[in-house]
Design a protein around this motif. Structure first.
Motif, short mmCIF file in Angstrom:
data_model
loop_
_atom_site.label_atom_id
_atom_site.label_comp_id
_atom_site.label_asym_id
_atom_site.label_seq_id
_atom_site.Cartn_x
_atom_site.Cartn_y
_atom_site.Cartn_z
N LEU A 1 -37.55 -44.66 56.37
CA LEU A 1 -37.05 -45.98 56.22
C LEU A 1 -36.01 -46.33 57.13
N TYR A 2 -35.93 -47.63 57.81
CA TYR A 2 -34.84 -48.13 58.71
C TYR A 2 -34.36 -49.19 58.25
N VAL B 1 -34.32 -53.54 55.02
CA VAL B 1 -34.85 -52.12 55.02
C VAL B 1 -36.52 -52.10 55.23
N LEU B 2 -37.02 -51.66 56.18
CA LEU B 2 -38.57 -51.55 56.35
C LEU B 2 -38.97 -50.21 56.31
N PRO B 3 -40.08 -49.89 56.00
CA PRO B 3 -40.96 -48.40 56.18
C PRO B 3 -41.17 -48.69 57.59
N ASP B 4 -41.34 -47.28 58.20
CA ASP B 4 -41.63 -47.06 59.71
C ASP B 4 -43.00 -47.51 59.94
N ARG C 1 -31.43 -53.75 66.09
CA ARG C 1 -30.84 -52.41 66.06
C ARG C 1 -31.58 -51.61 64.73
N ALA C 2 -31.96 -50.40 64.75
CA ALA C 2 -32.54 -49.71 64.00
C ALA C 2 -31.78 -48.66 63.68
N THR C 3 -31.46 -48.29 62.38
CA THR C 3 -30.76 -46.98 61.66
C THR C 3 -31.58 -46.35 60.93
N LEU C 4 -32.10 -44.96 61.16
CA LEU C 4 -32.82 -44.14 60.21
C LEU C 4 -32.04 -43.78 58.94
N LEU C 5 -32.65 -44.08 57.82
CA LEU C 5 -31.90 -43.93 56.64
C LEU C 5 -32.36 -42.43 56.20
#
Length: 280
Positions: A161-162, A223-226, A239-243
């Motif tokens: 999730l990002y 928040v979106l799935p990869d 900008r993407a942040t890996l959860l």
């Protein structure tokens, strides 16, 4: 009038006796006589006459036998229907969310159906879970593990999730995209709640592709799935942040299909689809 009874007429004609017919059909002589008598009462005619210790068909019996022989040919032809189809056969209904069907399953369906001409697939899609009864779906893909049910449950994998947000500041505060309250247990909603953003959201949708569309405008965060954010990950304006938490994916299979060879092909295909896009 039923097919089993009509087969007795043919067996008596061929064997010449009730005992011989019973031996061929593996039933006793008394049963042969009783069922023949039932047919005669139904038709109002006599089918056999006793002559020199044998049973000889009457004229009405010969008319009946002509139809029986035609029916036997049709039965044999029905048994050969599958011979023209190579390999396994079957029609399978797969229940999933719209996004899973569109983004993961359908792009890979051609290879399954090309390799297995006897198989066909029907997608049952919805933003909500399609009811998983024996009469509505054969397999189902769930993004939440069911608590219980009369089916087999196995884990297909996990989605990363990002958090996606605009890369550069703006005079306008970005919109917060959220999921409905009934999806409160999912990791996406839990993250937004921990940040204090869920209650501030002014854009709510249960369709993840709708949320992705708004995030792609670079005026919203969410928040979106990869498997849905490859383009956003490569977009310098985002900008993407890996959860740390991931989203589990589960496969539900009706118990009566576990040993079906065609169903096994379907199950392995679903596993392969998710192996391409998820991580265990």
């Amino acid at each position: 009038m039923n097919w089993d009874d009509l087969r007795i007429v043919a067996a008596v004609r061929d064997a010449g006796t009730y005992a011989g017919a019973g031996s061929r059909l593996r039933i006793d002589e008394t049963t042969v006589g009783r069922r023949l008598a039932r047919i005669e009462r139904t038709l109002g005619v006599r089918l056999f006459e006793a002559e020199d210790g044998a049973r000889k068909p009457t004229a009405p019996c010969e008319a009946v036998l002509a139809h029986v022989q035609a029916m036997a040919r049709h039965v044999a032809e029905i048994g050969r229907v599958g011979e023209g189809v190579a390999g396994l056969t079957g029609r399978f209904r797969i229940a999933s969310t719209n996004a899973v069907a569109e983004e993961i399953l359908s792009p890979r369906a051609a290879r399954l159906l090309t390799a297995n001409p006897g198989l066909s697939v029907q997608f049952l899609t919805s933003s909500e879970n399609v009811k998983f009864s024996r009469w509505q779906a054969d397999l189902a893909i769930r993004l939440r593990k069911p608590d219980k049910g009369d089916f087999t449950i196995t884990k297909l994998g996990e989605f990363r999730l990002y958090l996606i947000e605009p890369a550069h500041g703006s005079d306008v505060e970005p919109l917060i995209c959220a999921y409905p309250e009934e999806l409160g247990p999912i990791p996406e909603t839990q993250f937004l709640k921990a940040k204090g953003w869920q209650s501030r959201s002014r854009f709510v949708a249960d369709n993840v592709r709708i949320i992705r569309t708004l995030i792609s405008s670079h005026q919203a965060i969410g928040v979106l799935p990869d498997y849905l954010c490859a383009e956003l990950l490569a977009d310098r304006r985002s900008r993407a942040t890996l959860l740390p938490r991931r989203r589990d994916v589960w496969l539900l299979v009706q118990n009566h299909l576990k040993r079906d060879p065609a169903a096994r092909v379907m199950i392995e295909w679903v596993r392969d689809c998710f192996h391409d896009v998820s991580r265990l």
